[in-house]
Design an enzyme around this catalytic site. Structure first.
Site, PDB file in Angstrom:
ATOM      1  N   ARG A 115     -30.468 -62.754  -6.244  1.00 21.34           N
ATOM      2  CA  ARG A 115     -30.669 -63.426  -7.539  1.00 21.34           C
ATOM      3  C   ARG A 115     -31.226 -64.824  -7.260  1.00 21.34           C
ATOM      4  O   ARG A 115     -30.724 -65.833  -7.761  1.00 21.34           O
ATOM      5  CB  ARG A 115     -29.364 -63.473  -8.350  1.00 21.34           C
ATOM      6  CG  ARG A 115     -28.154 -64.038  -7.623  1.00 21.34           C
ATOM      7  CD  ARG A 115     -26.986 -64.205  -8.594  1.00 21.34           C
ATOM      8  NE  ARG A 115     -25.791 -64.719  -7.951  1.00 21.34           N
ATOM      9  CZ  ARG A 115     -24.796 -63.970  -7.474  1.00 21.34           C
ATOM     10  NH1 ARG A 115     -24.857 -62.646  -7.565  1.00 21.34           N
ATOM     11  NH2 ARG A 115     -23.737 -64.538  -6.911  1.00 21.34           N
ATOM     12  N   ASN A 175     -46.336 -61.854 -11.704  1.00 18.21           N
ATOM     13  CA  ASN A 175     -44.973 -61.333 -11.600  1.00 18.21           C
ATOM     14  C   ASN A 175     -44.248 -61.541 -12.926  1.00 18.21           C
ATOM     15  O   ASN A 175     -43.856 -62.657 -13.259  1.00 18.21           O
ATOM     16  CB  ASN A 175     -44.230 -62.036 -10.462  1.00 18.21           C
ATOM     17  CG  ASN A 175     -42.863 -61.424 -10.195  1.00 18.21           C
ATOM     18  OD1 ASN A 175     -42.406 -60.548 -10.927  1.00 18.21           O
ATOM     19  ND2 ASN A 175     -42.208 -61.885  -9.144  1.00 18.21           N
ATOM     20  N   SER A 178     -39.316 -59.916 -12.306  1.00 17.25           N
ATOM     21  CA  SER A 178     -38.088 -60.346 -11.643  1.00 17.25           C
ATOM     22  C   SER A 178     -36.948 -60.331 -12.653  1.00 17.25           C
ATOM     23  O   SER A 178     -37.095 -60.844 -13.764  1.00 17.25           O
ATOM     24  CB  SER A 178     -38.239 -61.749 -11.064  1.00 17.25           C
ATOM     25  OG  SER A 178     -36.979 -62.246 -10.650  1.00 17.25           O
ATOM     26  N   ASN A 180     -34.315 -62.064 -12.302  1.00 18.70           N
ATOM     27  CA  ASN A 180     -33.515 -63.259 -12.023  1.00 18.70           C
ATOM     28  C   ASN A 180     -33.990 -64.515 -12.743  1.00 18.70           C
ATOM     29  O   ASN A 180     -33.466 -65.599 -12.513  1.00 18.70           O
ATOM     30  CB  ASN A 180     -33.481 -63.509 -10.513  1.00 18.70           C
ATOM     31  CG  ASN A 180     -32.909 -62.322  -9.767  1.00 18.70           C
ATOM     32  OD1 ASN A 180     -31.906 -61.759 -10.184  1.00 18.70           O
ATOM     33  ND2 ASN A 180     -33.557 -61.927  -8.684  1.00 18.70           N
TER      34      ASN A 180
END
Length: 345
Positions: A115, A175, A178, A180
């Site tokens: 994370r 991206n 993710s 996190n």
């Protein structure tokens, strides 16, 4: 040579905190790249060139983003035989990421939970590191948004990073997957993704005119998508002529690791447990995209056969992350050779 030493090094590294071991490895590879020691320790990996996204790759096995977030060890990784290297994720401004501890090994499952939260030194330092590297192979630069940027303004961060990294990239990865960074995966929604990619393609064309070269864009997506979501993403990629897609990022699922130490830690799970889910997304994407948008397959590759399975599912290239941490540089050569054998049969 480094391949043969890695099992010994891993035994020591795995006694350390996972993130401390990660940083130590990066420092060692960075130093090896700067001093030329990396060439002396370089792995012998056969050339197996292929052309994807208009780029010629030395071989189809690359380093996934996340291992070298700041691009500080590009030359060290290059010496290990990768056919291409992707670094980042980088954000406009430096940020510390989430509080530690934030990286956990699950060796019983061949997995890692992280994370991290896009911890990085910011795009200005990132560009300096990229410029300092001697590596001249295919280099992917992976961009994201700062944690404190509202999701409604996420496009601003991506556009800023794209402009900064564009002159130095072979391709740029967007991206949006993710788990996190709060709300980031909302950008995979049909409307949000359509608006983001429209803005990025417009910027890409203006930068291509300015710099005299078209740098391909690739979108990195999650494994935790249903069939309709995959179809919507594929349609959006085609509509905006996005040059590539990377499948997949880490998973939020814990089905394969229930009961193991650290299994309940928050974050994205990578490694063997994501292999099947990643392959399923690749197959679904390929069914929608055909050969119009090449797929880079990543997730759970621990052997040459695993790499071949990604290609059989529809990927044109593969990337290593968790398998590389567990297996070391020997995995690169094993995957390249296995793919080459499959092509000659």
């Amino acid at each position: 040579m480094f391949s043969s030493l890695y099992p010994l090094a891993r035994a020591s590294l795995f006694k350390m905190d996972a993130e401390d071991a990660h940083h130590l490895t990066l420092r060692m590879l960075g130093a090896a790249g700067r001093t030329g020691l990396a060439r002396a320790l370089s792995s012998r990996v056969p050339d197996a060139p292929r052309t994807v996204m208009g780029l010629t790759f030395r071989n189809p096995v690359g380093l996934a983003a996340g291992l070298d977030k700041d691009g500080a060890a590009i030359d060290g990784f290059a010496a290990l035989g990768f056919g291409f290297i992707e670094v980042g994720t980088v954000t406009p401004r430096a940020q510390p990421g989430n509080p530690r501890p934030r990286m956990f090994r699950l060796p019983e499952a061949g997995a890692i939970i992280n994370r991290m939260g896009f911890n990085n030194s910011g795009v200005d330092q990132f560009v300096k590191n990229v410029q300092a590297a001697r590596y001249r192979g295919v280099l992917g630069l992976n961009i994201g948004k700062n944690a404190d940027t509202p999701i409604e303004r996420a496009a601003d961060d991506y556009l800023y990073c794209l402009e900064r990294v564009y002159p130095f990239a072979s391709y740029v990865t967007i991206n949006i997957s993710s788990p996190n960074t709060k709300n980031l995966r909302q950008l995979q929604g049909a409307g949000e993704l359509d608006a983001l990619l429209a803005a990025l393609k417009n910027k890409q064309q203006r930068l291509a005119d300015l710099h005299g070269k078209l740098v391909p864009l690739a979108l990195k997506i999650a494994p935790d998508l249903d069939d309709e979501q995959v179809k919507d993403i594929a349609a959006t990629l085609l509509r905006h002529n996005i040059e590539g897609v990377i499948a997949t990022n880490t998973t939020l699922s814990r089905d394969a690791v229930k009961g193991l130490p650290h299994a309940d830690e928050a974050g994205g799970l990578s490694g063997r447990p994501v292999f099947d889910a990643s392959n399923a997304v690749i197959r679904k994407l390929h069914a929608e995209l055909g050969d119009a948008v090449p797929i880079i397959g990543v997730g759970g590759i621990f052997s040459g056969d695993d790499a071949r399975a990604k290609l059989a599912a529809g990927a044109s290239l593969v990337q290593l992350y968790t398998g590389f941490i567990y297996r070391g540089p020997a995995l690169v050569a094993e995957c390249v050779k296995a793919i080459a054998r499959g092509q000659t049969r």
